[in-house]
Design a protein around this motif. Structure first.
Motif, PDB file in Angstrom:
ATOM      1  N   VAL A   1      48.022  38.516  50.147  1.00  0.00           N
ATOM      2  CA  VAL A   1      47.164  37.590  49.405  1.00  0.00           C
ATOM      3  C   VAL A   1      45.780  37.552  50.026  1.00  0.00           C
ATOM      4  O   VAL A   1      44.760  37.521  49.340  1.00  0.00           O
ATOM      5  N   GLU A   2      45.747  37.607  51.355  1.00  0.00           N
ATOM      6  CA  GLU A   2      44.447  37.534  52.009  1.00  0.00           C
ATOM      7  C   GLU A   2      43.564  38.713  51.627  1.00  0.00           C
ATOM      8  O   GLU A   2      42.360  38.558  51.387  1.00  0.00           O
ATOM      9  N   THR A   3      44.147  39.899  51.557  1.00  0.00           N
ATOM     10  CA  THR A   3      43.371  41.084  51.194  1.00  0.00           C
ATOM     11  C   THR A   3      42.843  40.983  49.781  1.00  0.00           C
ATOM     12  O   THR A   3      41.682  41.291  49.508  1.00  0.00           O
TER      13      THR A   3
ATOM     14  N   LEU B   1      46.409  43.264  38.779  1.00  0.00           N
ATOM     15  CA  LEU B   1      47.716  42.865  38.277  1.00  0.00           C
ATOM     16  C   LEU B   1      48.101  41.533  38.906  1.00  0.00           C
ATOM     17  O   LEU B   1      47.972  41.345  40.119  1.00  0.00           O
ATOM     18  N   PHE B   2      48.556  40.606  38.075  1.00  0.00           N
ATOM     19  CA  PHE B   2      49.026  39.326  38.582  1.00  0.00           C
ATOM     20  C   PHE B   2      50.236  38.880  37.763  1.00  0.00           C
ATOM     21  O   PHE B   2      50.504  39.413  36.696  1.00  0.00           O
ATOM     22  N   GLU B   3      50.955  37.904  38.283  1.00  0.00           N
ATOM     23  CA  GLU B   3      52.227  37.523  37.676  1.00  0.00           C
ATOM     24  C   GLU B   3      52.256  36.051  37.288  1.00  0.00           C
ATOM     25  O   GLU B   3      51.777  35.191  38.027  1.00  0.00           O
ATOM     26  N   VAL B   4      52.833  35.794  36.136  1.00  0.00           N
ATOM     27  CA  VAL B   4      53.024  34.430  35.645  1.00  0.00           C
ATOM     28  C   VAL B   4      54.408  34.353  35.006  1.00  0.00           C
ATOM     29  O   VAL B   4      54.703  35.086  34.060  1.00  0.00           O
TER      30      VAL B   4
ATOM     31  N   TYR C   1      46.850  30.390  42.139  1.00  0.00           N
ATOM     32  CA  TYR C   1      45.500  30.931  42.051  1.00  0.00           C
ATOM     33  C   TYR C   1      44.951  30.791  40.634  1.00  0.00           C
ATOM     34  O   TYR C   1      45.698  30.630  39.676  1.00  0.00           O
ATOM     35  N   LEU C   2      43.639  30.876  40.551  1.00  0.00           N
ATOM     36  CA  LEU C   2      42.943  30.847  39.267  1.00  0.00           C
ATOM     37  C   LEU C   2      42.255  32.193  39.060  1.00  0.00           C
ATOM     38  O   LEU C   2      41.455  32.624  39.895  1.00  0.00           O
ATOM     39  N   ILE C   3      42.575  32.874  37.960  1.00  0.00           N
ATOM     40  CA  ILE C   3      41.948  34.145  37.605  1.00  0.00           C
ATOM     41  C   ILE C   3      40.840  33.835  36.606  1.00  0.00           C
ATOM     42  O   ILE C   3      41.099  33.496  35.455  1.00  0.00           O
ATOM     43  N   VAL C   4      39.585  33.924  37.036  1.00  0.00           N
ATOM     44  CA  VAL C   4      38.447  33.558  36.198  1.00  0.00           C
ATOM     45  C   VAL C   4      38.124  34.698  35.228  1.00  0.00           C
ATOM     46  O   VAL C   4      38.024  35.863  35.627  1.00  0.00           O
ATOM     47  N   LEU C   5      37.980  34.336  33.962  1.00  0.00           N
ATOM     48  CA  LEU C   5      37.697  35.326  32.920  1.00  0.00           C
ATOM     49  C   LEU C   5      36.193  35.490  32.745  1.00  0.00           C
ATOM     50  O   LEU C   5      35.513  34.641  32.156  1.00  0.00           O
ATOM     51  N   GLY C   6      35.663  36.583  33.263  1.00  0.00           N
ATOM     52  CA  GLY C   6      34.239  36.880  33.121  1.00  0.00           C
ATOM     53  C   GLY C   6      33.365  35.724  33.563  1.00  0.00           C
ATOM     54  O   GLY C   6      33.600  35.097  34.594  1.00  0.00           O
ATOM     55  N   GLU C   7      32.349  35.432  32.762  1.00  0.00           N
ATOM     56  CA  GLU C   7      31.418  34.353  33.064  1.00  0.00           C
ATOM     57  C   GLU C   7      31.671  33.132  32.180  1.00  0.00           C
ATOM     58  O   GLU C   7      30.799  32.290  32.018  1.00  0.00           O
ATOM     59  N   SER C   8      32.858  33.035  31.624  1.00  0.00           N
ATOM     60  CA  SER C   8      33.136  31.992  30.640  1.00  0.00           C
ATOM     61  C   SER C   8      33.380  30.624  31.245  1.00  0.00           C
ATOM     62  O   SER C   8      33.200  29.608  30.590  1.00  0.00           O
ATOM     63  N   GLY C   9      33.837  30.580  32.500  1.00  0.00           N
ATOM     64  CA  GLY C   9      34.253  29.311  33.072  1.00  0.00           C
ATOM     65  C   GLY C   9      35.705  28.999  32.785  1.00  0.00           C
ATOM     66  O   GLY C   9      36.232  27.993  33.253  1.00  0.00           O
ATOM     67  N   TRP C  10      36.392  29.829  32.009  1.00  0.00           N
ATOM     68  CA  TRP C  10      37.832  29.705  31.783  1.00  0.00           C
ATOM     69  C   TRP C  10      38.570  30.467  32.868  1.00  0.00           C
ATOM     70  O   TRP C  10      38.145  31.548  33.286  1.00  0.00           O
ATOM     71  N   GLY C  11      39.702  29.906  33.295  1.00  0.00           N
ATOM     72  CA  GLY C  11      40.523  30.588  34.288  1.00  0.00           C
ATOM     73  C   GLY C  11      41.990  30.479  33.947  1.00  0.00           C
ATOM     74  O   GLY C  11      42.450  29.451  33.428  1.00  0.00           O
TER      75      GLY C  11
ATOM     76  N   GLY D   1      45.891  30.261  35.095  1.00  0.00           N
ATOM     77  CA  GLY D   1      46.755  29.948  36.216  1.00  0.00           C
ATOM     78  C   GLY D   1      47.605  31.158  36.567  1.00  0.00           C
ATOM     79  O   GLY D   1      48.127  31.837  35.694  1.00  0.00           O
ATOM     80  N   CYS D   2      47.739  31.430  37.851  1.00  0.00           N
ATOM     81  CA  CYS D   2      48.448  32.622  38.335  1.00  0.00           C
ATOM     82  C   CYS D   2      49.409  32.209  39.439  1.00  0.00           C
ATOM     83  O   CYS D   2      49.048  31.459  40.345  1.00  0.00           O
ATOM     84  N   GLU D   3      50.644  32.713  39.348  1.00  0.00           N
ATOM     85  CA  GLU D   3      51.630  32.429  40.398  1.00  0.00           C
ATOM     86  C   GLU D   3      51.488  33.381  41.575  1.00  0.00           C
ATOM     87  O   GLU D   3      51.523  32.960  42.728  1.00  0.00           O
ATOM     88  N   ASN D   4      51.374  34.673  41.292  1.00  0.00           N
ATOM     89  CA  ASN D   4      51.327  35.674  42.355  1.00  0.00           C
ATOM     90  C   ASN D   4      50.289  36.749  42.048  1.00  0.00           C
ATOM     91  O   ASN D   4      50.231  37.244  40.923  1.00  0.00           O
TER      92      ASN D   4
END
Length: 234
Positions: free
Chosen positions: A34-36, A95-98, A166-176, A178-181
């Motif tokens: 996760v740190e990397t 790649l992320f998991e939900v 974690y929050l995966i931010v979509l471009g410059e939209s301000g939407w993110g 939710g991400c588990e892993n």
């Protein structure tokens, strides 16, 4: 990495069958720490992404866009499909998991990765709108990804058990999202993806990464749908 206990239930299997292709599943990807991943979270970029050259910390938060006002919403053409351009050369994704479902977002469309701290809920919003995350004096609209992608009533229990880190931010939209892993970054060739007609159902689904059982997100279409208050199947 622990798996969501509901990922093997019939509800997840049925949804995956409907969402994914018939390609066989493969062994789990090699998981980076996760740190990397947090250190290598890129700003939107057009040049190839190289992990060994990314040593800077997470990108600065982008200017957030709070949910549109009614006046702004009126100017949006509802259900307008934004067809992205299919890459002609190799490209990189995160790649992320939900809830047992692996998603991929192109690195050129990734606005940042932030740890999910306290989220402030807002009343009168769709069930998939989790609230607002404050990060370094910026605001991000947090999507309950499980509820947005799988809005069927049968997945309520699955959504309740999802623990976002974690929050995966979509471009410059301000939407993110939710991400588990966080899983890893991956280099893909155009032939690695089964591209789909975005004018059909689930226009946010750009294609399926055939060997990874992974849904590739049409980021701009997803942003448009979120701005309109639409869920994945609207």
């Amino acid at each position: 990495m622990s798996r969501n206990p509901f990922a093997n239930e019939n509800v997840m299997e049925d949804y995956m069958s409907a969402l994914l292709t018939d390609e066989p599943a493969v062994d789990d990807l090699h998981r980076q720490s996760v740190e990397t991943l947090l250190k290598t979270a890129p700003a939107p970029r057009s040049e190839p992404f190289e992990l060994d050259k990314m040593s800077a910390p997470s990108v600065e938060p982008l200017q957030a866009k709070v949910i549109l006002s009614e006046v702004e919403e009126e100017s949006i053409v509802k259900n307008k499909v934004i067809a992205p351009k299919i890459p002609e050369t190799e490209f990189q994704v995160l790649l992320f998991e939900v809830a047992g479902l692996t998603l991929a977002v192109p690195l050129t469309e990734l606005g940042g990765i932030h740890e999910m701290n306290s989220v402030n809920p807002l009343f009168g919003k769709p069930s998939w709108f989790k609230g607002v995350l404050l990060h370094r004096e910026e605001k991000y609209n947090v999507v309950d990804t499980t509820k947005w992608i799988m809005p069927e009533k049968s997945v309520d229990k699955l959504a309740e058990s999802t623990k976002y880190q974690y929050l995966i931010v979509l471009g410059e939209s301000g939407w993110g999202l939710g991400c588990e892993n966080l899983i890893t970054t991956e280099t893909l060739m155009p032939d690695d993806v089964k591209w789909r007609n975005v004018e059909g159902s689930r226009p946010w689904l750009f294609g399926m990464v055939k060997k990874k059982m992974c849904a590739l997100i049409n980021v701009q279409q997803m942003i448009s749908m979120l701005n309109q208050g639409l869920s994945s199947n609207d």
